[in-house]
Write an enzyme that holds these catalytic residues in place. Structure first.
Site, PDB file in Angstrom:
ATOM      1  N   LYS A  29     -10.900  -5.202  -3.876  1.00  0.00           N
ATOM      2  CA  LYS A  29     -12.056  -4.349  -4.092  1.00  0.00           C
ATOM      3  C   LYS A  29     -11.588  -2.989  -4.429  1.00  0.00           C
ATOM      4  O   LYS A  29     -12.394  -2.060  -4.926  1.00  0.00           O
ATOM      5  CB  LYS A  29     -13.008  -4.221  -2.989  1.00  0.00           C
ATOM      6  CG  LYS A  29     -12.424  -3.877  -1.563  1.00  0.00           C
ATOM      7  CD  LYS A  29     -13.790  -3.909  -0.695  1.00  0.00           C
ATOM      8  CE  LYS A  29     -13.379  -4.606   0.709  1.00  0.00           C
ATOM      9  NZ  LYS A  29     -12.628  -4.112   1.614  1.00  0.00           N
ATOM     10  N   LYS A  48       0.990  -1.234  -0.138  1.00  0.00           N
ATOM     11  CA  LYS A  48      -0.098  -0.050   0.026  1.00  0.00           C
ATOM     12  C   LYS A  48       0.949   1.300  -0.031  1.00  0.00           C
ATOM     13  O   LYS A  48       0.516   2.234  -0.452  1.00  0.00           O
ATOM     14  CB  LYS A  48      -1.139  -0.004   1.166  1.00  0.00           C
ATOM     15  CG  LYS A  48      -2.025  -1.025   1.135  1.00  0.00           C
ATOM     16  CD  LYS A  48      -3.575  -0.918   1.645  1.00  0.00           C
ATOM     17  CE  LYS A  48      -4.337  -2.015   1.185  1.00  0.00           C
ATOM     18  NZ  LYS A  48      -5.670  -1.922   1.917  1.00  0.00           N
ATOM     19  N   LYS A 103      -3.869 -10.670  -6.132  1.00  0.00           N
ATOM     20  CA  LYS A 103      -5.260 -10.998  -5.581  1.00  0.00           C
ATOM     21  C   LYS A 103      -6.369 -10.127  -5.919  1.00  0.00           C
ATOM     22  O   LYS A 103      -6.145  -8.843  -6.244  1.00  0.00           O
ATOM     23  CB  LYS A 103      -5.040 -10.988  -4.113  1.00  0.00           C
ATOM     24  CG  LYS A 103      -5.838 -10.070  -3.182  1.00  0.00           C
ATOM     25  CD  LYS A 103      -5.782  -9.886  -1.727  1.00  0.00           C
ATOM     26  CE  LYS A 103      -6.137  -8.405  -1.235  1.00  0.00           C
ATOM     27  NZ  LYS A 103      -7.105  -8.392  -0.259  1.00  0.00           N
TER      28      LYS A 103
HETATM   29  P1  ATP Z   1      -8.433  -4.046  -0.096  1.00  0.00           P
HETATM   30  O1  ATP Z   1      -8.568  -5.130  -1.367  1.00  0.00           O
HETATM   31  O2  ATP Z   1      -9.270  -3.004  -0.465  1.00  0.00           O
HETATM   32  O3  ATP Z   1      -7.188  -4.081   0.505  1.00  0.00           O
HETATM   33  P2  ATP Z   1      -9.587  -6.334   1.276  1.00  0.00           P
HETATM   34  O4  ATP Z   1     -10.869  -6.731   0.424  1.00  0.00           O
HETATM   35  O5  ATP Z   1      -8.292  -7.255   1.129  1.00  0.00           O
HETATM   36  O6  ATP Z   1      -9.654  -4.753   0.901  1.00  0.00           O
HETATM   37  P3  ATP Z   1     -11.233  -6.590   3.567  1.00  0.00           P
HETATM   38  O7  ATP Z   1     -12.415  -6.212   3.266  1.00  0.00           O
HETATM   39  O8  ATP Z   1     -10.891  -6.083   4.950  1.00  0.00           O
HETATM   40  O9  ATP Z   1      -9.896  -6.182   2.791  1.00  0.00           O
HETATM   41  O10 ATP Z   1     -11.034  -8.103   3.784  1.00  0.00           O
HETATM   42  C1  ATP Z   1     -12.017  -8.889   4.393  1.00  0.00           C
HETATM   43  C2  ATP Z   1     -11.763 -10.428   4.222  1.00  0.00           C
HETATM   44  O11 ATP Z   1     -11.831 -10.615   3.126  1.00  0.00           O
HETATM   45  C3  ATP Z   1     -10.183 -10.529   4.786  1.00  0.00           C
HETATM   46  O12 ATP Z   1     -10.468 -11.882   5.722  1.00  0.00           O
HETATM   47  C4  ATP Z   1      -9.535 -10.872   3.669  1.00  0.00           C
HETATM   48  O13 ATP Z   1      -8.482 -11.765   3.984  1.00  0.00           O
HETATM   49  C5  ATP Z   1     -10.674 -11.564   2.665  1.00  0.00           C
HETATM   50  N1  ATP Z   1     -10.170 -11.382   1.089  1.00  0.00           N
HETATM   51  C6  ATP Z   1      -9.963 -10.182   0.507  1.00  0.00           C
HETATM   52  N2  ATP Z   1      -9.720 -10.188  -0.361  1.00  0.00           N
HETATM   53  C7  ATP Z   1      -9.504 -11.707  -0.805  1.00  0.00           C
HETATM   54  C8  ATP Z   1      -9.247 -12.573  -1.872  1.00  0.00           C
HETATM   55  N3  ATP Z   1      -9.033 -12.006  -3.236  1.00  0.00           N
HETATM   56  N4  ATP Z   1      -9.458 -13.923  -1.849  1.00  0.00           N
HETATM   57  C9  ATP Z   1      -9.835 -14.457  -0.655  1.00  0.00           C
HETATM   58  N5  ATP Z   1      -9.965 -13.852   0.617  1.00  0.00           N
HETATM   59  C10 ATP Z   1     -10.009 -12.441   0.579  1.00  0.00           C
END
Ligand code: ATP
Ligand code: LTN
Length: 330
Positions: free
Chosen positions: A198, A113, A195
């Site tokens: 969002k 980040k 990965k």
């Molecule tokens: P950003 O991508 O904006 O950094 P994020 O989606 O990684 O945000 P959170 O919304 O806090 O962050 O994630 C919520 C949960 O979803 C966490 O447990 C994270 O590990 C899981 N998660 C996020 N992206 C993935 C993915 N691509 N595959 C599996 N699990 C995910």
């Protein structure tokens, strides 16, 4: 016998993707009967990247509605908003005084980040994992269901619990991560090396839980595959591997039988069927979500009751911590 505890959180930093659902939300549901579960909407975490206040407000309630729409039952689990429970920020300060700079410097999420926001890098982004450790430790959680990307943060939470316990005396439960073997890392549809996120700039990289059927069709059609042209599950075909994982989750069929089913059939037909499975799988969640967004009073009732319970439980831990450090009780 007392139930074990589970804690997890999702940031209201954007609309939720099927990565969030597969890696996190979906697994939260199955834990509700066996454990005393706390599922938080971590708005304090979300402001480590710039947010537009109006959007943050909407997304916070959206995450709550999506928690419930995915099958989390507020009668069984405690659902609440992080900023409603001040103990999170309070413990975070205390824990930051026993966290080493070196530990935070090694965090991959921070490094990534930081690269993206080279101008005005904020201190919150750096101390983010300390706040996350506080979330978990306040509730004496035994287990923390998360996606694969959170492993390192969980290690820090364990380390801080042990350090505090050793320095003072047994205070915190040392939490275990719960990372499912399958689907813990859903990849970007545009770049299967990174990965699904969002906050990706390219909206074709992710499928949102609230995407309509045309959008899902279009995004899956555009998903990156390869020129091999055969449906196999292997690291040489990372795009296809990711799509097979998604297919398997939404259809409840194992990958092996999917590979057999599509033997000799092209990517076009596979993608068509995958779109249908995803659209059908998301339909009940979307319907429930729509119902809930028309029930603002109900949502308010859920987060208010949730905050009350969370404040009670976390307050007990915080008081214990303050006492052990040597603060005078009020
Ligand atoms: P950003 O991508 O904006 O950094 P994020 O989606 O990684 O945000 P959170 O919304 O806090 O962050 O994630 C919520 C949960 O979803 C966490 O447990 C994270 O590990 C899981 N998660 C996020 N992206 C993935 C993915 N691509 N595959 C599996 N699990 C995910
Ligand atoms: N850091 C997590 C979100 C998060 C969390 C938590 C997850 C904040 N606090 C406590 C589990 C437990 C993320 O970015 N996905």
């Amino acid at each position: 016998m007392k139930k074990g505890k589970v804690f997890s959180g999702v940031q209201p930093s954007g609309a939720l993707t099927i990565g969030n659902y597969i890696g996190a939300l979906r697994n939260f549901v199955g834990l509700q009967d066996e454990f005393d579960c706390y599922y938080c909407i971590v708005d304090l975490h979300a402001i480590t990247v710039p947010q537009i206040p109006k959007n943050l407000r909407k997304r916070t309630l959206d995450v709550l509605a999506l928690y419930i729409a995915s099958g989390i039952d507020p009668e069984k689990s405690t659902l609440f908003i992080q900023s409603h429970v001040p103990a999170h920020s309070e413990l975070s300060w205390v824990l930051s005084t026993i966290t080493y700079m070196g530990q935070l410097n090694r965090m991959t999420q921070y490094k990534e980040k930081a690269k993206k926001s080279e101008e005005n890098l904020n201190a919150g982004l750096f101390t983010y994992p300390v706040l996350m450790a506080s979330d978990i430790l306040l509730y004496q959680a035994d287990f923390v269901p998360v996606g694969d990307d959170q492993k390192q943060h969980l290690e820090l939470a364990r380390d801080l619990a042990e350090r505090f316990n050793n320095r003072y005396s047994e205070t915190f439960k040392v939490p275990e991560p719960l990372i499912s073997e399958f689907g813990a890392r859903i990849m970007s549809l545009q770049n299967p090396e990174s990965k699904m996120s969002k906050s990706d700039d390219d909206e074709n990289a992710y499928i949102l839980l609230l995407d309509d059927s045309d959008t899902i069709n279009r995004k899956i059609k555009r998903a990156v595959t390869d020129s091999i042209g055969e449906i196999r599950y292997c690291d040489e075909q990372p795009g296809l591997k990711n799509l097979l994982n998604i297919y398997s989750v939404f259809s409840n069929e194992d990958v092996e039988s999917l590979v057999k089913k599509y033997d000799g059939i092209g990517y076009g037909k596979f993608k068509e069927d995958l779109s249908e499975v995803v659209i059908e799988g998301l339909k009940p969640i979307q319907e429930k979500y729509l119902q809930l967004t028309n029930s603002k009073d109900y949502l308010e009732d859920v987060y208010k009751k949730g905050a009350e319970k969370a404040a009670y439980v976390s307050g007990k831990t915080l008081r214990k911590v303050y006492k052990k450090i040597g603060f005078i009780p009020k």
